[in-house]
Design a protein around this motif. Structure first.
Motif, short mmCIF file in Angstrom:
data_model
loop_
_atom_site.label_atom_id
_atom_site.label_comp_id
_atom_site.label_asym_id
_atom_site.label_seq_id
_atom_site.Cartn_x
_atom_site.Cartn_y
_atom_site.Cartn_z
N ASN A 1 62.45 82.48 26.29
CA ASN A 1 61.86 83.81 26.09
C ASN A 1 62.79 84.81 26.75
N ASN A 2 63.51 85.63 25.99
CA ASN A 2 64.48 86.56 26.53
C ASN A 2 64.13 87.96 26.09
N ASN A 3 63.78 88.83 27.09
CA ASN A 3 63.33 90.19 26.77
C ASN A 3 62.19 90.16 25.77
N ALA A 4 61.21 89.34 26.06
CA ALA A 4 60.15 89.08 25.08
C ALA A 4 59.37 90.32 24.71
N ALA A 5 59.17 91.21 25.66
CA ALA A 5 58.31 92.36 25.40
C ALA A 5 58.95 93.36 24.45
N ASN A 6 60.28 93.27 24.29
CA ASN A 6 60.97 94.28 23.51
C ASN A 6 61.54 93.72 22.21
N SER A 7 61.11 92.53 21.83
CA SER A 7 61.67 91.90 20.65
C SER A 7 60.59 91.30 19.80
N ASN A 8 60.77 91.37 18.45
CA ASN A 8 59.85 90.69 17.56
C ASN A 8 60.09 89.19 17.57
N PHE A 11 59.83 84.25 20.78
CA PHE A 11 59.83 82.83 21.04
C PHE A 11 60.77 82.12 20.07
N PHE A 12 61.46 81.12 20.55
CA PHE A 12 62.25 80.28 19.65
C PHE A 12 62.31 78.88 20.23
N VAL A 13 62.48 77.91 19.33
CA VAL A 13 62.50 76.51 19.72
C VAL A 13 63.95 76.09 19.92
N LEU A 14 64.23 75.40 21.02
CA LEU A 14 65.58 74.92 21.31
C LEU A 14 65.82 73.60 20.59
N ASN A 15 67.00 73.47 19.97
CA ASN A 15 67.38 72.18 19.43
C ASN A 15 68.05 71.36 20.52
N ILE A 44 61.74 79.15 30.09
CA ILE A 44 61.78 78.00 29.20
C ILE A 44 60.69 77.02 29.62
N GLN A 45 59.94 76.54 28.67
CA GLN A 45 58.89 75.57 28.97
C GLN A 45 58.69 74.66 27.77
N ASN A 46 57.92 73.60 27.98
CA ASN A 46 57.65 72.66 26.90
C ASN A 46 56.94 73.34 25.74
N PHE A 47 57.22 72.88 24.53
CA PHE A 47 56.51 73.38 23.36
C PHE A 47 55.07 72.88 23.41
N VAL A 48 54.13 73.78 23.23
CA VAL A 48 52.71 73.40 23.28
C VAL A 48 52.32 72.84 21.91
N SER A 49 52.34 71.53 21.81
CA SER A 49 52.08 70.87 20.53
C SER A 49 50.60 70.62 20.28
N ASN A 50 49.78 70.80 21.34
CA ASN A 50 48.34 70.53 21.19
C ASN A 50 47.50 71.72 21.64
N PRO A 97 53.60 78.05 13.19
CA PRO A 97 52.76 79.20 13.54
C PRO A 97 53.58 80.48 13.64
N MET A 98 52.98 81.57 13.24
CA MET A 98 53.64 82.87 13.33
C MET A 98 52.90 83.73 14.34
N THR A 99 53.54 84.04 15.45
CA THR A 99 52.86 84.78 16.50
C THR A 99 52.44 86.16 16.04
N SER A 100 53.11 86.72 15.00
CA SER A 100 52.76 88.07 14.56
C SER A 100 51.36 88.12 13.97
N ILE A 101 50.82 87.00 13.51
CA ILE A 101 49.49 87.00 12.90
C ILE A 101 48.42 87.29 13.94
N ILE A 102 48.72 87.05 15.20
CA ILE A 102 47.74 87.33 16.24
C ILE A 102 47.66 88.83 16.51
N ASN A 103 48.69 89.57 16.09
CA ASN A 103 48.67 91.02 16.29
C ASN A 103 47.64 91.65 15.36
#
Length: 325
Positions: A1-8, A11-15, A44-50, A97-103
């Motif tokens: 999560n980098n500058n999360a408040a100022n970016s659409n 979140f992104f998943v690391l390969n 950085i944290q684990n992906f919440v799969s559940n 999941p698309m986080t924008s749908i929660i907006n």
């Protein structure tokens, strides 16, 4: 999560390659906070799969964090609300999941084509189902669904875990704060909850006040803004009172022979400067202490050198100073 408040793209998943690079760059965490590493700020944290769902809908939980002072650090927690997604989990394209749908703004559905039938379902759901829940409504839902056994869960678990997470977030970032007694900020802190009821930090939002339909949430926000104003103004008035008292004490000590060509010369100037720096640090004067009916809850006060420095929520293993009995 980098500058999360100022970016659409909050979140992104690391390969695997990105994960390997980051582990090497930070030496598996041993170089966190280093000069080179500090130039790249990530969470950085684990992906919440559940993730825990509400009737097969994603949701996030927002609580409010008031940083009332950074000199020293004084911070408060306030209840927020639960934001429920507008689309069921099995309706997300490709299963992602698309986080924008929660907006709650149509123009922020950036990942959805206007020709997609999902839009119609989202708009229909918005008109039929409340997207914003109070903590009490959320707890009742969990209780009715037998996820929890007691309404006390909100006090005994939820609020405590959110407060602890906020304290750790503050301690992680406080070295980058501007050390000015006049600085304060109100944040919205978003969390996810998984099926084991573990709490996960998701995002932070500046200027976090939202528009609400529910009368209870409308009142909560109105009351919160009033209470946060009381805290910030109370610290300011406390600081001004000490400054006035300090200036008056200096005036009493000034003798005629200390005045030359309209200028006042003080003895022990360095000591006076140190005293001024001390009195301009934020702390409460008795007459400006927060009223008991204020709904903000103190979670950090670095004026306190007892276990209550962090509201008794952290173990002493976290402290870097001796506890004063």
């Amino acid at each position: 999560n980098n500058n999360a408040a100022n970016s659409n793209k909050s979140f992104f998943v690391l390969n695997r390659n990105q994960d390997r690079y980051i582990r090497e760059f930070y030496d598996n965490g041993r170089k966190c906070g280093g000069k080179l590493q500090s130039q790249q700020q990530h969470i950085i944290q684990n992906f919440v799969s559940n993730p825990l769902l509400i009737d097969n809908y994603y949701f996030s939980l927002r609580a409010y964090l008031l940083i009332a002072s950074v000199n020293p650090l004084i911070a408060y927690y306030h209840d927020g609300f639960v934001k429920v997604s507008l689309a069921e989990t099995d309706l997300y394209p490709d299963g992602h999941p698309m986080t924008s749908i929660i907006n709650d703004k149509e123009e922020e559905f950036s990942n959805i084509s206007k020709n997609n039938p999902l839009i119609d379902q989202i708009l229909m759901r918005r008109s039929q189902f409340p997207q914003q829940w109070s903590f009490k409504q959320f707890t009742k839902y969990l209780l009715d669904g037998t996820y929890i056994s007691s309404f006390d869960w909100i006090d005994e678990h939820l609020r405590m875990e959110v407060k602890k997470a906020m304290i750790h977030l503050l301690r992680m970032n406080q070295n980058s704060f501007i050390k000015s007694s006049s600085v304060y900020e109100l944040f919205g802190i978003d969390f996810m909850i998984d099926y084991k009821f573990d709490l996960w930090f998701a995002d932070y939002v500046q200027n976090p006040v939202s528009e609400f339909v529910d009368p209870e949430l409308k009142y909560m926000i109105k009351r919160m803004l009033k209470d946060h104003f009381e805290i910030v103004v109370g610290l300011t008035r406390s600081r001004i009172k000490r400054i006035i008292d300090f200036v008056n004490s200096l005036a009493k000590e000034v003798e005629t022979d200390n005045i030359f060509e309209g200028k006042i010369y003080l003895r022990d100037l360095d000591r006076r400067r140190t005293e001024f720096e001390m009195i301009t640090q934020n702390k409460w004067e008795e007459e400006f202490v927060v009223h008991k009916k204020n709904r903000f809850q103190l979670i950090v006060d670095e004026n306190n050198h007892s276990e209550m420095r962090y509201a008794g929520l952290l173990s002493q293993d976290c402290y870097h100073f001796p506890i004063i009995e």
